[in-house]
Design a protein around this motif. Sequence first.
Motif, mmCIF file in Angstrom:
data_model
loop_
_atom_site.group_PDB
_atom_site.id
_atom_site.type_symbol
_atom_site.label_atom_id
_atom_site.label_comp_id
_atom_site.label_asym_id
_atom_site.label_seq_id
_atom_site.Cartn_x
_atom_site.Cartn_y
_atom_site.Cartn_z
ATOM 1 N N GLU A 1 0.826 -1.205 0.000
ATOM 2 C CA GLU A 1 0.000 0.000 0.000
ATOM 3 C C GLU A 1 0.867 1.264 0.000
ATOM 4 O OE1 GLU A 1 -3.208 0.353 -0.426
ATOM 5 O OE2 GLU A 1 -3.484 -1.819 -0.575
ATOM 6 N N ILE A 2 2.008 1.209 0.655
ATOM 7 C CA ILE A 2 2.911 2.366 0.676
ATOM 8 C C ILE A 2 3.453 2.632 -0.737
ATOM 9 C CG2 ILE A 2 5.216 3.103 1.412
ATOM 10 C CD1 ILE A 2 3.116 3.711 3.468
ATOM 11 N N ALA A 3 3.693 1.581 -1.495
ATOM 12 C CA ALA A 3 4.149 1.757 -2.884
ATOM 13 C C ALA A 3 3.105 2.537 -3.685
ATOM 14 C CB ALA A 3 4.426 0.405 -3.535
ATOM 15 N N LYS A 4 1.823 2.192 -3.448
ATOM 16 C CA LYS A 4 0.739 2.931 -4.114
ATOM 17 C C LYS A 4 0.719 4.376 -3.624
ATOM 18 C CE LYS A 4 -2.309 -1.133 -4.385
ATOM 19 N NZ LYS A 4 -3.606 -1.675 -3.915
ATOM 20 N N HIS A 5 0.867 4.538 -2.324
ATOM 21 C CA HIS A 5 0.866 5.873 -1.715
ATOM 22 C C HIS A 5 1.955 6.750 -2.353
ATOM 23 C CE1 HIS A 5 2.021 8.854 1.424
ATOM 24 N NE2 HIS A 5 0.716 8.905 1.644
ATOM 25 N N CYS A 6 3.125 6.185 -2.542
ATOM 26 C CA CYS A 6 4.227 6.927 -3.135
ATOM 27 C C CYS A 6 3.897 7.345 -4.568
ATOM 28 C CB CYS A 6 5.499 6.083 -3.110
ATOM 29 S SG CYS A 6 6.959 6.961 -3.688
ATOM 30 N N ARG A 7 3.263 6.450 -5.321
ATOM 31 C CA ARG A 7 2.893 6.775 -6.704
ATOM 32 C C ARG A 7 1.864 7.906 -6.735
ATOM 33 N NH1 ARG A 7 3.160 1.074 -7.318
ATOM 34 N NH2 ARG A 7 0.891 0.855 -7.197
ATOM 35 N N TYR A 8 0.903 7.859 -5.803
ATOM 36 C CA TYR A 8 -0.097 8.934 -5.771
ATOM 37 C C TYR A 8 0.555 10.264 -5.405
ATOM 38 C CZ TYR A 8 -3.608 5.225 -5.912
ATOM 39 O OH TYR A 8 -4.387 4.142 -6.278
ATOM 40 N N ILE A 9 1.477 10.239 -4.457
ATOM 41 C CA ILE A 9 2.173 11.468 -4.072
ATOM 42 C C ILE A 9 2.930 12.036 -5.265
ATOM 43 C CG2 ILE A 9 4.064 12.403 -2.680
ATOM 44 C CD1 ILE A 9 1.443 11.993 -1.143
ATOM 45 N N GLN A 10 3.559 11.160 -6.044
ATOM 46 C CA GLN A 10 4.258 11.622 -7.235
ATOM 47 C C GLN A 10 3.294 12.287 -8.208
ATOM 48 O OE1 GLN A 10 6.446 7.820 -8.060
ATOM 49 N NE2 GLN A 10 8.129 9.220 -8.466
ATOM 50 N N GLN A 11 2.081 11.736 -8.327
ATOM 51 C CA GLN A 11 1.096 12.350 -9.218
ATOM 52 C C GLN A 11 0.671 13.720 -8.701
ATOM 53 O OE1 GLN A 11 -1.377 8.438 -9.642
ATOM 54 N NE2 GLN A 11 -1.937 9.725 -11.379
ATOM 55 N N PHE A 12 0.462 13.820 -7.402
ATOM 56 C CA PHE A 12 0.067 15.104 -6.840
ATOM 57 C C PHE A 12 1.194 16.125 -6.977
ATOM 58 C CE2 PHE A 12 -3.196 12.693 -4.353
ATOM 59 C CZ PHE A 12 -4.296 13.446 -4.756
ATOM 60 N N TRP A 13 2.421 15.654 -6.830
ATOM 61 C CA TRP A 13 3.564 16.561 -6.941
ATOM 62 C C TRP A 13 3.948 16.833 -8.388
ATOM 63 C CZ3 TRP A 13 7.307 14.433 -2.610
ATOM 64 C CH2 TRP A 13 6.853 14.901 -1.365
ATOM 65 N N GLY A 14 3.472 15.955 -9.303
ATOM 66 C CA GLY A 14 3.800 16.159 -10.708
ATOM 67 C C GLY A 14 5.227 15.803 -11.064
ATOM 68 N N ARG A 15 5.874 14.992 -10.252
ATOM 69 C CA ARG A 15 7.262 14.622 -10.508
ATOM 70 C C ARG A 15 7.374 13.123 -10.765
ATOM 71 N NH1 ARG A 15 10.252 19.033 -11.777
ATOM 72 N NH2 ARG A 15 10.171 20.625 -10.178
ATOM 73 N N THR A 16 8.235 12.757 -11.729
ATOM 74 C CA THR A 16 8.497 11.342 -11.974
ATOM 75 C C THR A 16 9.967 11.000 -11.724
ATOM 76 O OG1 THR A 16 8.887 11.827 -14.316
ATOM 77 C CG2 THR A 16 6.668 11.157 -13.702
ATOM 78 N N ASP A 17 10.782 11.996 -11.387
ATOM 79 C CA ASP A 17 12.188 11.723 -11.113
ATOM 80 C C ASP A 17 12.359 11.273 -9.662
ATOM 81 O OD1 ASP A 17 11.509 14.106 -10.044
ATOM 82 O OD2 ASP A 17 13.128 15.279 -10.929
ATOM 83 N N ASP A 18 13.577 11.190 -9.199
ATOM 84 C CA ASP A 18 13.853 10.668 -7.863
ATOM 85 C C ASP A 18 13.292 11.597 -6.785
ATOM 86 O OD1 ASP A 18 14.825 9.335 -5.687
ATOM 87 O OD2 ASP A 18 16.850 10.148 -5.866
ATOM 88 N N ILE A 19 12.342 11.090 -6.012
ATOM 89 C CA ILE A 19 11.748 11.910 -4.949
ATOM 90 C C ILE A 19 12.002 11.287 -3.581
ATOM 91 C CG2 ILE A 19 9.916 12.746 -6.466
ATOM 92 C CD1 ILE A 19 8.024 10.857 -4.761
ATOM 93 N N SER A 20 13.002 10.418 -3.498
ATOM 94 C CA SER A 20 13.199 9.647 -2.275
ATOM 95 C C SER A 20 13.362 10.538 -1.041
ATOM 96 C CB SER A 20 14.403 8.719 -2.418
ATOM 97 O OG SER A 20 15.563 9.452 -2.777
ATOM 98 N N GLU A 21 14.196 11.579 -1.125
ATOM 99 C CA GLU A 21 14.414 12.436 0.041
ATOM 100 C C GLU A 21 13.165 13.228 0.389
ATOM 101 O OE1 GLU A 21 16.960 12.477 2.174
ATOM 102 O OE2 GLU A 21 17.608 10.738 0.997
ATOM 103 N N ALA A 22 12.477 13.736 -0.638
ATOM 104 C CA ALA A 22 11.250 14.489 -0.384
ATOM 105 C C ALA A 22 10.180 13.580 0.226
ATOM 106 C CB ALA A 22 10.736 15.115 -1.681
ATOM 107 N N TYR A 23 10.135 12.322 -0.234
ATOM 108 C CA TYR A 23 9.134 11.395 0.297
ATOM 109 C C TYR A 23 9.437 11.064 1.755
ATOM 110 C CZ TYR A 23 5.797 7.501 0.297
ATOM 111 O OH TYR A 23 4.739 6.669 0.586
ATOM 112 N N LYS A 24 10.715 10.895 2.093
ATOM 113 C CA LYS A 24 11.085 10.687 3.497
ATOM 114 C C LYS A 24 10.715 11.918 4.330
ATOM 115 C CE LYS A 24 14.826 8.734 4.929
ATOM 116 N NZ LYS A 24 16.245 8.398 5.173
ATOM 117 N N GLY A 25 10.936 13.096 3.743
ATOM 118 C CA GLY A 25 10.581 14.329 4.445
ATOM 119 C C GLY A 25 9.096 14.417 4.707
ATOM 120 N N LEU A 26 8.297 13.946 3.757
ATOM 121 C CA LEU A 26 6.852 13.947 3.949
ATOM 122 C C LEU A 26 6.472 13.027 5.100
ATOM 123 C CD1 LEU A 26 4.018 14.785 3.019
ATOM 124 C CD2 LEU A 26 4.082 12.858 1.397
#
Length: 257
Positions: free
Chosen positions: A195-220
């Motif tokens: 479910e977290i994998a799905k969550h990460c994909r949705y966050i990427q859609q909301f953020w509009g980014r497809t590149d590496d968001i690992s640090e931003a996702y940890k920050g979230l």
Amino acid sequence: MNGKKSQANYTVKQLSGLAGVTVRTLHLYDKIGLLKPSVRTEKRYRLYGEEELLRLQQILFYRELDIPLRDITDMLNDPGFDLIKALEGHKAAMKARKKRVAEILATIDKTILKLKGKTEMTHEELYAGLPKEKAAEWQKFAKEKWPEQVAYGEQMLLKMDRNEFQQLQDDFKANMDALVALRRQSPESADVQSEIAKHCRYIQQFWGRTDDISEAYKGLGQLYVDVPAYTTVNGASDKDFAIFMRDAMHHYVETEM
């Protein structure tokens, strides 16, 4: 010519396949003096070495920028030609072209939406369903924390039609509901991580980014803990769920991203 040198040479046919140009084009370049082979065998076979490969790369870069063959010949034959400076120039030109193409694609997308009778989202609709004060507070906080992601994400979301945006919202809510239901499991469990994998994909859609968001996702994930309003269960802040989300998100980043 020693044996090692000959192994580094390419025939016209081999170079054609390698560079994605036709044999006829290579013959033309030879004829006009733009790209001469390094060796002509007794049987008149053309052979190209490393130096010719680099020169052909330059030719193809310049052709991509629509520079005439005659001008390319003059530039490459100039005794002062600097390969590194040329590559840096190509990079700058390609970046500028990439920006122009992105702008053209955005215009095309808007035109398609208009012709299909669809209208883009408004800023107000991005935060529909939230109290205006809370929406403004969250938007302000997010823009201060991640200005580039938020600005770019809003730009991409505004291009969605209302049905697409509603579907994204519905999918995200279902995902969060599933995570709430799994909160008693280990954040590292397979079900939670799925479910977290799905969550990460949705966050990427909301953020509009497809590149590496690992640090931003940890920050979230840490933000969920630091700002209780971001993780509510049944309308109330839930610190335990926030910690669960942070741990699950951090584990996902460390093992999958």
